[in-house]
Design a protein around this motif. Structure first.
Motif, PDB file in Angstrom:
ATOM      1  N   LEU A  12       0.838  -1.027   0.191  1.00  0.00           N
ATOM      2  CA  LEU A  12      -0.051  -0.091   0.157  1.00  0.00           C
ATOM      3  C   LEU A  12       0.904   1.281  -0.092  1.00  0.00           C
ATOM      4  O   LEU A  12       0.757   2.288  -0.749  1.00  0.00           O
ATOM      5  CB  LEU A  12      -0.891  -0.128   1.233  1.00  0.00           C
ATOM      6  CG  LEU A  12      -1.752   1.328   1.416  1.00  0.00           C
ATOM      7  CD1 LEU A  12      -2.873   1.310   0.302  1.00  0.00           C
ATOM      8  CD2 LEU A  12      -2.462   1.085   2.532  1.00  0.00           C
ATOM      9  N   SER A  59      -4.671  -1.469   5.850  1.00  0.00           N
ATOM     10  CA  SER A  59      -4.087  -2.714   5.118  1.00  0.00           C
ATOM     11  C   SER A  59      -5.464  -3.744   5.437  1.00  0.00           C
ATOM     12  O   SER A  59      -5.575  -4.639   4.612  1.00  0.00           O
ATOM     13  CB  SER A  59      -2.881  -3.119   5.329  1.00  0.00           C
ATOM     14  OG  SER A  59      -2.687  -4.343   4.700  1.00  0.00           O
ATOM     15  N   ILE A 100      -8.480  -3.333   3.735  1.00  0.00           N
ATOM     16  CA  ILE A 100      -8.452  -3.576   2.437  1.00  0.00           C
ATOM     17  C   ILE A 100      -8.399  -5.191   2.259  1.00  0.00           C
ATOM     18  O   ILE A 100      -9.226  -5.697   1.324  1.00  0.00           O
ATOM     19  CB  ILE A 100      -7.157  -3.056   1.821  1.00  0.00           C
ATOM     20  CG1 ILE A 100      -7.152  -1.573   1.871  1.00  0.00           C
ATOM     21  CG2 ILE A 100      -6.981  -3.665   0.207  1.00  0.00           C
ATOM     22  CD1 ILE A 100      -6.099  -0.695   1.299  1.00  0.00           C
TER      23      ILE A 100
END
Length: 435
Positions: free
Chosen positions: A75, A150, A153
Motif C-alpha cells: 500500500l 491494510s 483492504i
C-alpha cells in the motif's frame, strides 16, 4: 528549450523535483523492506533475538503477521509511486506541454523499475537478514499507523472473493513451518548442498504425521504367522526358521490373533530343563497381542511404540478385522530407508532392465519406488504400484495391457487372479516396444 530556460525551470520548481526524488527513495525503501522481511531466515532472526539483538525482535514481530506486513508495504509503495508519477507529470506539463503525460510515464517507469524495484530488491535479496534487521525499526511505526487500513483492504478483498466462491481464512499462515522446512530442504538439494539420502530422511520425518499405518503395514496376505493348533515341534521349527524375530500366533482362523511369539522367549523356554520342542506350550510363551486401528498416523504410532516399549502391532479396521501388521522398524524405514540385516530375506522388488525400463513387483510401495528412483508418483489414492495402476485405469487390467500417466508407461507383465503381480515401467516418451 535553452539551457538558461531549463535552469530557470529547475530553480522555480526545485522543491517539487526534490519531492519526486524523495518519493523515489521512499519507494525503494518499501520495495527493499518487503523483499528483505519476506526472504529473511526465521531461524537466523530467532538466533539474533536470542543473542539480544533488539532489531531482530522487531523483525520477528513483523514477520509473524506477514500478510499484514506485505499488505501495508505494498500500500505504501503504490501510494508513493502514484504520487511521484502525478507530481512529475504536473511538472512536465509546464515544460513540454501536451507531451508531458507520455514523457512522464516513460521516464517514471524507467526510474521506478530500475531504482525503486530492481536495485533495492536485488540488494535486499543479497543479504536479507542484515537488511531486514536494519529496516525493521523504520517499518514498525509505518505498519502500526497504516496496518489498520491494510486490514480493511484485506477484509474487502476477502468479501469480494467470497462473491465468486473463493474463501480465504484470516488465520491461515502463508506457509506452514513443515512446508517451509520441506521447500528449504528441496531447494538445498537442487543446489547440491544436501545429498539425496539426507533429503529423503528429513522428508520422511516430515511425512510421519501425514501417513497412516495402513500405508506401510505388511498386508495380511503377506503376513507370516504361526498356527497354534499345529504340533508344538512344527511351531518351534517355523519360528526358528523364520527371518523375523516376532511372529503373530493365531488359532481357528488367521483373523483370530491370540498372541505374538518372540524367538528369544522361545529359546529361553527351550533352554529350561526337561523342555523339548514336542512338549513346549507355544501359547504360554506368547505375549499379549496389541491391536491398533489402521487409521492411526505414523507419528502417533511411533510415540506409542516408544511409550509401550513394543516393536509389533496388529492392524485392524473399523470392524475389528485383521488387515496386517506394523512394526517399529517399518516406521523407522520411512525415515532412514530400508534397514537390512544378515537375516533379512533377499527379495528384489525393483529390477533395472538393460533397455532402461524398470520391472517392479505389484506389491512394491509407491513411496519406496519414489525414494529409490527419485520419482514423484502420487501415493494419496493408492499405496502400491499395482494399486496406482488400478486406480488410474479404473479397472483390473489384463496382462500386456499398457497405460500412460504421470510421465510413465506402465505395462502389466503378470496378473494372478485379480492381483497385478509384476509390471514394467518405462519413460512415457520411450519408443521401445513391450518385451
Amino acid at each position: 528549450m535553452s539551457a538558461g530556460a531549463l535552469w530557470a525551470f529547475v530553480a522555480e520548481h526545485w522543491l517539487s523535483l526534490v519531492s519526486v526524488a524523495c518519493l523515489l527513495l521512499l519507494s525503494a525503501f518499501f520495495s527493499g523492506a518487503e523483499a528483505a522481511l519476506t526472504a529473511a531466515s526465521r531461524t537466523r532472526m530467532h538466533m539474533l533475538e536470542s543473542g539480544g539483538e533488539r532489531r531482530a525482535r522487531i523483525a520477528n514481530r513483523l514477520i509473524e503477521r506477514r500478510d499484514r506486513l506485505v499488505g501495508t508495504l505494498l500500500l505504501g509503495n503504490n501510494l508513493v509511486n502514484i504520487l511521484a508519477t502525478s507530481l512529475a507529470t504536473s511538472l512536465l506539463i509546464g515544460l513540454v506541454g501536451n507531451l508531458a503525460v507520455a514523457i512522464a510515464t516513460f521516464a517514471m517507469t524507467v526510474l521506478l523499475v530500475v531504482f525503486a524495484e530492481v536495485l533495492p530488491k536485488s540488494w535486499a535479496i543479497a543479504s536479507p537478514d542484515r537488511f531486514a534487521v536494519a529496516v525493521a525499526p523504520l517499518v514498525r511505526p509505518f505498519v502500526a499507523v497504516v496496518g489498520p487500513v491494510s486490514a480493511l483492504i484485506n477484509a474487502l478483498v476477502r468479501r469480494l472473493l467470497s462473491l465468486f466462491g473463493v474463501t480465504l481464512s484470516a488465520d491461515r499462515p502463508m506457509l506452514s513451518a513443515q512446508e517451509e522446512l520441506r521447500e528449504a530442504v528441496d531447494l538445498l538439494h537442487r543446489e547440491g548442498a544436501v545429498v539425496k539420502a539426507d533429503r529423503d530422511r528429513l522428508g520422511g520425518v516430515l511425512d510421519l504425521g501425514e501417513l497412516e499405518v495402513s500405508d506401510i503395514m505388511v498386508h495380511r496376505t503377506a503376513m507370516r504367522a504361526v498356527n497354534a493348533e499345529e504340533p508344538p515341534e512344527v511351531c518351534v521349527r517355523e519360528i526358528l526358521q523364520s527371518p523375523f524375530t516376532r511372529l503373530p500366533l493365531w488359532r481357528g482362523s488367521a483373523d483370530n490373533i491370540i498372541g505374538v511369539v518372540h524367538s528369544k522367549d522361545l529359546l529361553r523356554a527351550l533352554a529350561e530343563p526337561d523342555v523339548q520342542p514336542e512338549t513346549i506350550d507355544i501359547v504360554k510363551i506368547a505375549q499379549k497381542p496389541w491391536f491398533v486401528p489402521d487409521t492411526t498416523n505414523l507419528k502417533d504410532q511411533l510415540n506409542a511404540f516408544l511409550r509401550r516399549k513394543l516393536h509389533l502391532a496388529i492392524v485392524v479396521d473399523e470392524y475389528g478385522q485383521v488387515q496386517g501388521l506394523v512394526t517399529l522398524e517399518d516406521i523407522l524405514e520411512e525415515i532412514v530407508g530400508d534397514i537390512a540385516d544378515e537375516h533379512d530375506l533377499d527379495i528384489q522388488g525393483v529390477r533395472q532392465e538393460a533397455d532402461g525400463s524398470i520391472v517392479v513387483d505389484g506389491s512394491v510401495p509407491i513411496r519406496d519406488l519414489n525414494r529409490a528412483l527419485d520419482w514423484s508418483l502420487p501415493d494419496e489414492e493408492a499405496t502400491t504400484v499395482a494399486g496406482l495402476v488400478i486406480h488410474e485405469s479404473k479397472s483390473i487390467p489384463e496382462e500386456r495391457q499398457a497405460f500412460t500417466f504421470y510421465g510413465k508407461r506402465f505395462i502389466v507383465m503378470k496378473r494372478v487372479k485379480n492381483r497385478i503381480t509384476k509390471l514394467r515401467i518405462r519413460a512415457a516418451d520411450d519408443e521401445g516396444q513391450v518385451g
